[in-house]
Design a protein around this motif. Structure first.
Motif, short mmCIF file in Angstrom:
data_model
loop_
_atom_site.label_atom_id
_atom_site.label_comp_id
_atom_site.label_asym_id
_atom_site.label_seq_id
_atom_site.Cartn_x
_atom_site.Cartn_y
_atom_site.Cartn_z
N SER A 237 0.85 -1.20 0.00
CA SER A 237 0.00 0.00 0.00
C SER A 237 0.88 1.24 0.00
CB SER A 237 -0.92 0.01 1.23
OG SER A 237 -0.17 0.21 2.41
N VAL A 238 0.25 2.36 -0.33
CA VAL A 238 0.96 3.63 -0.51
C VAL A 238 0.02 4.73 0.02
CG1 VAL A 238 0.12 3.76 -2.92
CG2 VAL A 238 2.18 4.98 -2.30
N PRO A 239 0.56 5.82 0.58
CA PRO A 239 -0.34 6.80 1.20
C PRO A 239 -1.12 7.69 0.23
CG PRO A 239 1.90 6.99 2.09
CD PRO A 239 1.97 6.07 0.92
N TRP A 240 -0.85 7.65 -1.05
CA TRP A 240 -1.63 8.48 -1.98
C TRP A 240 -2.03 7.62 -3.19
CZ3 TRP A 240 3.38 7.73 -2.71
CH2 TRP A 240 3.90 7.78 -3.99
N ASN A 241 -2.95 8.16 -3.98
CA ASN A 241 -3.47 7.43 -5.13
C ASN A 241 -2.43 7.48 -6.26
OD1 ASN A 241 -4.96 6.16 -7.06
ND2 ASN A 241 -6.58 7.71 -7.14
N LEU A 243 -1.60 5.40 -8.73
CA LEU A 243 -1.95 4.97 -10.10
C LEU A 243 -3.46 5.20 -10.28
CD1 LEU A 243 0.08 1.62 -10.18
CD2 LEU A 243 0.67 3.73 -11.39
N PRO A 244 -3.85 6.45 -10.57
CA PRO A 244 -5.28 6.77 -10.62
C PRO A 244 -6.03 5.84 -11.57
CG PRO A 244 -3.97 8.77 -10.70
CD PRO A 244 -2.99 7.62 -10.81
N GLY A 245 -7.18 5.38 -11.10
CA GLY A 245 -8.00 4.46 -11.90
C GLY A 245 -7.67 3.01 -11.61
N GLN A 246 -6.49 2.76 -11.06
CA GLN A 246 -6.08 1.37 -10.80
C GLN A 246 -5.95 1.06 -9.33
OE1 GLN A 246 -2.97 -0.51 -12.88
NE2 GLN A 246 -3.25 0.64 -14.76
N MET A 247 -6.17 2.09 -8.48
CA MET A 247 -6.01 1.87 -7.04
C MET A 247 -7.31 2.13 -6.31
SD MET A 247 -2.26 3.20 -5.98
CE MET A 247 -0.94 2.01 -6.18
N GLU A 248 -7.47 1.47 -5.17
CA GLU A 248 -8.63 1.72 -4.31
C GLU A 248 -8.13 2.06 -2.92
OE1 GLU A 248 -10.92 -1.84 -3.93
OE2 GLU A 248 -9.18 -3.05 -3.35
N ARG A 249 -8.98 2.84 -2.22
CA ARG A 249 -8.65 3.21 -0.85
C ARG A 249 -8.98 2.03 0.05
NH1 ARG A 249 -8.86 9.35 0.96
NH2 ARG A 249 -6.94 9.09 2.15
N ILE A 250 -8.08 1.74 0.97
CA ILE A 250 -8.29 0.60 1.86
C ILE A 250 -8.45 1.11 3.30
CG2 ILE A 250 -7.07 -1.05 0.37
CD1 ILE A 250 -4.61 -0.69 2.21
N PRO A 251 -9.00 0.28 4.20
CA PRO A 251 -9.15 0.74 5.58
C PRO A 251 -7.81 1.24 6.14
CG PRO A 251 -10.27 -1.36 5.26
CD PRO A 251 -9.52 -1.08 3.99
N GLY A 252 -7.87 2.37 6.83
CA GLY A 252 -6.64 2.99 7.33
C GLY A 252 -6.23 4.16 6.45
N GLY A 253 -6.84 4.26 5.25
CA GLY A 253 -6.63 5.43 4.40
C GLY A 253 -5.58 5.27 3.31
N GLU A 254 -4.84 4.14 3.29
CA GLU A 254 -3.83 3.96 2.24
C GLU A 254 -4.49 3.50 0.93
OE1 GLU A 254 0.05 2.98 2.85
OE2 GLU A 254 -0.04 4.58 4.32
N TRP A 255 -3.71 3.46 -0.13
CA TRP A 255 -4.18 3.06 -1.45
C TRP A 255 -3.46 1.80 -1.89
CZ3 TRP A 255 -7.95 5.91 -4.11
CH2 TRP A 255 -8.30 7.13 -3.50
N ARG A 256 -4.19 0.94 -2.63
CA ARG A 256 -3.62 -0.33 -3.09
C ARG A 256 -4.14 -0.63 -4.48
NH1 ARG A 256 -5.06 -4.65 0.98
NH2 ARG A 256 -3.21 -3.91 2.06
N LEU A 257 -3.30 -1.27 -5.27
CA LEU A 257 -3.71 -1.73 -6.60
C LEU A 257 -4.98 -2.58 -6.47
CD1 LEU A 257 -1.98 -1.24 -9.14
CD2 LEU A 257 -0.95 -3.49 -8.76
N ILE A 258 -5.96 -2.37 -7.35
CA ILE A 258 -7.20 -3.16 -7.28
C ILE A 258 -6.95 -4.56 -7.82
CG2 ILE A 258 -9.58 -3.34 -8.15
CD1 ILE A 258 -9.43 -0.20 -8.50
N ASP A 259 -6.28 -4.63 -8.95
CA ASP A 259 -6.09 -5.90 -9.66
C ASP A 259 -4.76 -6.54 -9.23
OD1 ASP A 259 -6.13 -7.98 -11.47
OD2 ASP A 259 -5.48 -6.73 -13.16
N ARG A 260 -4.83 -7.64 -8.53
CA ARG A 260 -3.65 -8.41 -8.12
C ARG A 260 -2.54 -7.53 -7.50
NH1 ARG A 260 -2.20 -10.64 -13.56
NH2 ARG A 260 -3.39 -8.82 -14.19
#
Ligand SMILES: C[S@@+](CC[C@H](N)C(=O)[O-])C[C@H]1O[C@@H](n2cnc3c(N)ncnc32)[C@H](O)[C@@H]1O
Length: 274
Positions: A237-241, A243-260
């Motif tokens: 996970s990473v603290p900001w978006n 890769l826009p369009g490819q990341m989703e916000r996860i609990p805790g506020g970080e961002w993670r790739l949606i696909d694999r």
């Protein structure tokens, strides 16, 4: 055209500092409203960071001071260093508003030892989005080594060099390596009107000069500066978006790739002791 990276990048950051402080993403107001509030970044760090109370700490490239003030709230005696005067003005305003006695010093990272003194710190802290502004990772490693007292430690979390090397998001969702992974003498020059937070500000300083550094180059710079590696964790996970369009916000506020998401090391935490 001015090709001194310090002038080019300082102009960029001087313009972005006030916009970042005003942005909901940095949540400056929460620090004032809640005396126990910590930045999302430092809250993420906590399990690996451990106790910092009573330590003399320096936060390199502290920007608007939200993480620096958070470390002070955990009991460290903090100094923040950055070369952007306007970012430091925001950092000092935050520290004043919450009655935190953090000291903020305006300087280039490579001048930190001249400005702050040799072996004065128990903790060097550096956060996401710092190393890419520095052309020479070995010089940075030497600065970290010189700032630390014997027994002192480095704690850093950074964007992973593989993340920095990725191409813009593709329709087929493949991750493509487009930019340098290894450090190169010549910078990657970017033109970009935006920033990584939500803001209506229209920026005029759009040019930046940046460098990537491979993970082994970073580790080796620290080993050669006399430090011993004590921890290296890669995160998904990473603290900001990033890769826009490819990341989703996860609990805790970080961002993670949606696909694999397991394809990509998003960030890493590195710890070392002198
Ligand atoms: C992306 S920001 C750091 C973000 C920080 N982790 C945070 O969220 O608050 C990068 C910071 O590095 C600073 N910086 C860039 N190059 C620098 C240099 N050569 N010496 C000192 N500061 C530098 C900029 O002024 C900016 O405040």
């Amino acid at each position: 055209m001015d090709d001194d990276y310090r002038h080019v990048n300082r102009a960029l950051w001087d313009e972005r500092g006030p916009a970042h402080a005003a942005s909901p993403d940095y949540n400056v107001r929460r620090f004032v409203d809640d005396p126990t509030f910590l930045s999302d970044v430092v809250r993420f760090d906590l399990p690996l960071l451990g106790a910092v109370n009573g330590l003399d700490g320096v936060h390199l490239q502290c920007h608007i001071g939200t993480d620096t003030v958070s470390l002070a709230r955990l009991g460290a005696r903090m100094t923040g260093l950055d070369f952007s005067a306007s970012s430091l003005a925001e950092a000092r305003a935050l520290a004043d508003a919450v009655a935190s006695d953090v000291r903020f010093v305006e300087a280039e990272v490579y001048d930190a030892v001249d400005v702050l003194g040799r072996e004065r710190f128990d903790l060097v802290y550096t956060g996401v989005g710092a190393l890419g502004w520095l052309p020479d990772i070995r010089r940075w490693g030497a600065v970290v080594g010189d700032l630390l007292r014997p027994g002192g430690r480095l704690f850093m979390r950074e964007g992973h060099p593989v993340l920095w090397a990725l191409a813009d998001p593709r329709e087929d969702r493949l991750l493509a390596l487009e930019h340098p992974y290894f450090e190169r003498a010549e910078p990657t020059v970017w033109e970009g009107e935006g920033t990584y937070v939500e803001t209506d500000v229209e920026f005029t300083q759009t040019r930046s000069m940046e460098w990537n550094h491979g993970l082994a180059e970073i580790v080796t710079a620290l080993l050669d500066a006399g430090l011993t590696l004590t921890g290296l964790v890669e995160h998904d996970s990473v603290p900001w978006n990033a890769l826009p369009g490819q990341m989703e916000r996860i609990p805790g506020g970080e961002w993670r790739l949606i696909d694999r998401p397991w394809r990509l090391p998003h960030t890493y935490t590195l710890q070392a002791v002198k």
